[in-house]
Structures are given as structure tokens and as C-alpha cells.
Design an enzyme around this catalytic site. Sequence first.
Site, PDB file in Angstrom:
ATOM      1  N   ASP A 128      -7.068   3.644  -2.011  1.00 58.85           N
ATOM      2  CA  ASP A 128      -7.331   2.309  -2.563  1.00 58.85           C
ATOM      3  C   ASP A 128      -6.087   1.436  -2.437  1.00 58.85           C
ATOM      4  O   ASP A 128      -5.271   1.337  -3.349  1.00 58.85           O
ATOM      5  CB  ASP A 128      -7.764   2.431  -4.029  1.00 58.85           C
ATOM      6  CG  ASP A 128      -8.362   1.133  -4.555  1.00 58.85           C
ATOM      7  OD1 ASP A 128      -8.432   0.150  -3.795  1.00 58.85           O
ATOM      8  OD2 ASP A 128      -8.768   1.115  -5.727  1.00 58.85           O
TER       9      ASP A 128
ATOM     10  N   PRO B  36      -4.155  10.763   5.252  1.00 59.30           N
ATOM     11  CA  PRO B  36      -4.831  10.248   4.061  1.00 59.30           C
ATOM     12  C   PRO B  36      -6.327  10.085   4.323  1.00 59.30           C
ATOM     13  O   PRO B  36      -6.762   9.853   5.454  1.00 59.30           O
ATOM     14  CB  PRO B  36      -4.176   8.879   3.832  1.00 59.30           C
ATOM     15  CG  PRO B  36      -2.920   8.900   4.651  1.00 59.30           C
ATOM     16  CD  PRO B  36      -3.218   9.783   5.817  1.00 59.30           C
ATOM     17  N   GLY B  37      -7.089  10.196   3.242  1.00 58.33           N
ATOM     18  CA  GLY B  37      -8.501   9.862   3.318  1.00 58.33           C
ATOM     19  C   GLY B  37      -8.694   8.414   2.917  1.00 58.33           C
ATOM     20  O   GLY B  37      -7.951   7.538   3.367  1.00 58.33           O
TER      21      GLY B  37
ATOM     22  N   GLY C 288       0.794  -1.222   0.000  1.00 55.21           N
ATOM     23  CA  GLY C 288       0.000   0.000   0.000  1.00 55.21           C
ATOM     24  C   GLY C 288       0.826   1.271   0.000  1.00 55.21           C
ATOM     25  O   GLY C 288       1.750   1.451  -0.803  1.00 55.21           O
ATOM     26  N   ILE C 289       0.500   2.161   0.923  1.00 50.03           N
ATOM     27  CA  ILE C 289       1.155   3.466   0.994  1.00 50.03           C
ATOM     28  C   ILE C 289       2.648   3.320   1.268  1.00 50.03           C
ATOM     29  O   ILE C 289       3.478   4.004   0.666  1.00 50.03           O
ATOM     30  CB  ILE C 289       0.487   4.337   2.066  1.00 50.03           C
ATOM     31  CG1 ILE C 289      -0.937   4.724   1.625  1.00 50.03           C
ATOM     32  CG2 ILE C 289       1.317   5.592   2.355  1.00 50.03           C
ATOM     33  CD1 ILE C 289      -1.755   5.396   2.700  1.00 50.03           C
TER      34      ILE C 289
ATOM     35  N   LYS D 148      -5.109   7.710  15.838  1.00 44.92           N
ATOM     36  CA  LYS D 148      -4.626   8.639  14.820  1.00 44.92           C
ATOM     37  C   LYS D 148      -4.726  10.093  15.290  1.00 44.92           C
ATOM     38  O   LYS D 148      -3.942  10.941  14.860  1.00 44.92           O
ATOM     39  CB  LYS D 148      -5.383   8.425  13.516  1.00 44.92           C
ATOM     40  CG  LYS D 148      -5.034   7.107  12.830  1.00 44.92           C
ATOM     41  CD  LYS D 148      -3.539   7.009  12.545  1.00 44.92           C
ATOM     42  CE  LYS D 148      -3.162   5.764  11.795  1.00 44.92           C
ATOM     43  NZ  LYS D 148      -1.706   5.693  11.479  1.00 44.92           N
TER      44      LYS D 148
ATOM     45  N   TYR E  34      -9.230   3.199  16.564  1.00 54.67           N
ATOM     46  CA  TYR E  34      -8.376   3.645  15.460  1.00 54.67           C
ATOM     47  C   TYR E  34      -8.398   5.164  15.345  1.00 54.67           C
ATOM     48  O   TYR E  34      -7.349   5.803  15.197  1.00 54.67           O
ATOM     49  CB  TYR E  34      -8.844   2.999  14.154  1.00 54.67           C
ATOM     50  CG  TYR E  34      -7.976   3.356  12.962  1.00 54.67           C
ATOM     51  CD1 TYR E  34      -6.740   2.753  12.773  1.00 54.67           C
ATOM     52  CD2 TYR E  34      -8.400   4.298  12.020  1.00 54.67           C
ATOM     53  CE1 TYR E  34      -5.943   3.078  11.686  1.00 54.67           C
ATOM     54  CE2 TYR E  34      -7.617   4.629  10.935  1.00 54.67           C
ATOM     55  CZ  TYR E  34      -6.384   4.014  10.775  1.00 54.67           C
ATOM     56  OH  TYR E  34      -5.592   4.349   9.694  1.00 54.67           O
TER      57      TYR E  34
ATOM     58  N   ASP F   9       8.819  -3.930   8.207  1.00 55.61           N
ATOM     59  CA  ASP F   9       7.420  -4.325   8.297  1.00 55.61           C
ATOM     60  C   ASP F   9       7.399  -5.661   9.034  1.00 55.61           C
ATOM     61  O   ASP F   9       8.458  -6.205   9.380  1.00 55.61           O
ATOM     62  CB  ASP F   9       6.794  -4.469   6.898  1.00 55.61           C
ATOM     63  CG  ASP F   9       5.284  -4.242   6.903  1.00 55.61           C
ATOM     64  OD1 ASP F   9       4.607  -4.877   7.734  1.00 55.61           O
ATOM     65  OD2 ASP F   9       4.780  -3.436   6.106  1.00 55.61           O
TER      66      ASP F   9
ATOM     67  N   ASP G 149       8.576  -7.089  14.378  1.00 53.82           N
ATOM     68  CA  ASP G 149       7.227  -7.112  14.942  1.00 53.82           C
ATOM     69  C   ASP G 149       7.186  -6.054  16.030  1.00 53.82           C
ATOM     70  O   ASP G 149       7.702  -6.257  17.134  1.00 53.82           O
ATOM     71  CB  ASP G 149       6.911  -8.495  15.517  1.00 53.82           C
ATOM     72  CG  ASP G 149       5.502  -8.575  16.103  1.00 53.82           C
ATOM     73  OD1 ASP G 149       4.808  -7.531  16.178  1.00 53.82           O
ATOM     74  OD2 ASP G 149       5.100  -9.686  16.517  1.00 53.82           O
TER      75      ASP G 149
END
Length: 254
Positions: free
Chosen positions: A184, A180-181, A23-24, A154, A150, A43, A58
Site C-alpha cells: 500500500d 514485494p507483493g 513508498g518503499i 522484474k 513490467y 530519485d 533522471d
Amino acid sequence: MTLNAAPTDLTGKTVLVTGAAGGIGASAVEHFAAMGATVYASDIADDFDGAATYVRFDLMDPKGLDDCLAWIAEIKPDVLFNNAALFAMGSILEEGDLQQLDRLFSVNVRAFYAVMQACAKSMVAHGQHGSIINLASQAGHRGEALVAHYCASKAAVISYTQSAALALAPHKVRVNAISPGVIDTPMWKTVDAMFAKFEGKEIGQKKREVGEAVPLGYMGAPADVARVAVFLASDQSSYMTAQTIGVDGGNVLR
């Protein structure tokens, strides 16, 4: 008149990207590398395919987090893209319990802060005028009925960004956030299934609805966020700190 434009070139810069496997985060790795940076990535995934030196950590595990912080001291990043996070949903009356809170906050707040702190200490110790870029979310600007923990995590990212920016300003280390909104990413398959469960929707319905509800009329792409990250990492944004930039197609008016 000759315009002396600040460069977006990151040649000679060392960049750390957390949450880099998809993703991002994966898009950010590609964009930073394309701008000439030496990129390190981390990651929880076992496999990684990208233009970076990758180490698995982790961040929910105390030893994993400690090992990551020691690694940061070794690589001495000039730029941090602080992206690793978890997502979960559930009503405050049922699934949104303390166990879910502890799990999300262990990564989204505790590990996020520890990584930011380690990078800040390294930058100051080595006299680097660095850039820390934290990943917030439009969810950090408003509560949502099924996403309480969540959203709160944030919101904490935004607050810590402001505090860290003020503390580090005398050292010329800049700290900003990106909110971000609806983007996808592969994660949206899981998110859409969660909304289908909790809101009684068909699979794919929620994703379609949120995309159509964006003022620009569609969901964003990971690259939309990554390009702003390059801007915040570069001299283009040299007079910016303590800011949270929305990349959300107009969803949240600040």
C-alpha cells in the site's frame, strides 16, 4: 549458553537508496538511518524529505545515469538498495507496444543493472564485503495479461540478482532481491486507476480486491519491505546470497 547474535546495527555503513522519494524507498531510508547508517538517496523528484543526503538523477537520461554512476564512485556505498523502477499497463494487442517496453526497460533493467554494476565495482575495488539488495516483484515470478513488460523487467531483476551473486561471491559481496507483493504505497492510486480503465472496475475496487485476495488478508506496508532490507544489509544475513525473498503475505509460493 551465551548466544552471540549477529547485529542489525548498521553504524559505520554507507547505504545508497535509489527510488527514495516515496513508498518503499522512503521507508527504507528511514529504517537504514534508524539502524545507524549514513544514507545517500536518489530519485527523479525535485523535493526530498528524509534522513539522507539526496541528489536528483533522471535514470532514463543518458547523462543523468552517467552522473549517478560517477556519484556512486564518490560515495563508495557498502549497501545498495536498488529500488528505482517504472510501472505501466496495457494489452499486448494495443498499449503494450515497443515504446512502453523501451521506457520500462530503460529504468527497470538497464539503469538497474548499471547502478548495481557500479556499486559492485566500487565494493570490490575498496575491499568492502558489501550487500546489494535489488527490488524485484511478485510480478517477476509470473506473467500478467495487462502487465507484460513490467513482469518481464522484474523477472530480469531476479535473473541478474542470481548471476551477480555468483560473480561477486569470491569477493564476499552478497547480492539478494526482495519480491514485494501488493504494498500500500501512494503509487497504488495510479495503479488502481489503470485497472479501473482496463478492467472496467470502479475506482478503489481493484485495490480492495487484491488486498482481500492475499492469504494474510490485507495489503502490506512499505515498512514490511524495509525491515527485510535491513536484515539483508546486516550481518544477520551474512550467509545469504543469490536469494529472492518474497514479502507478499503468501501470494506467491516459491
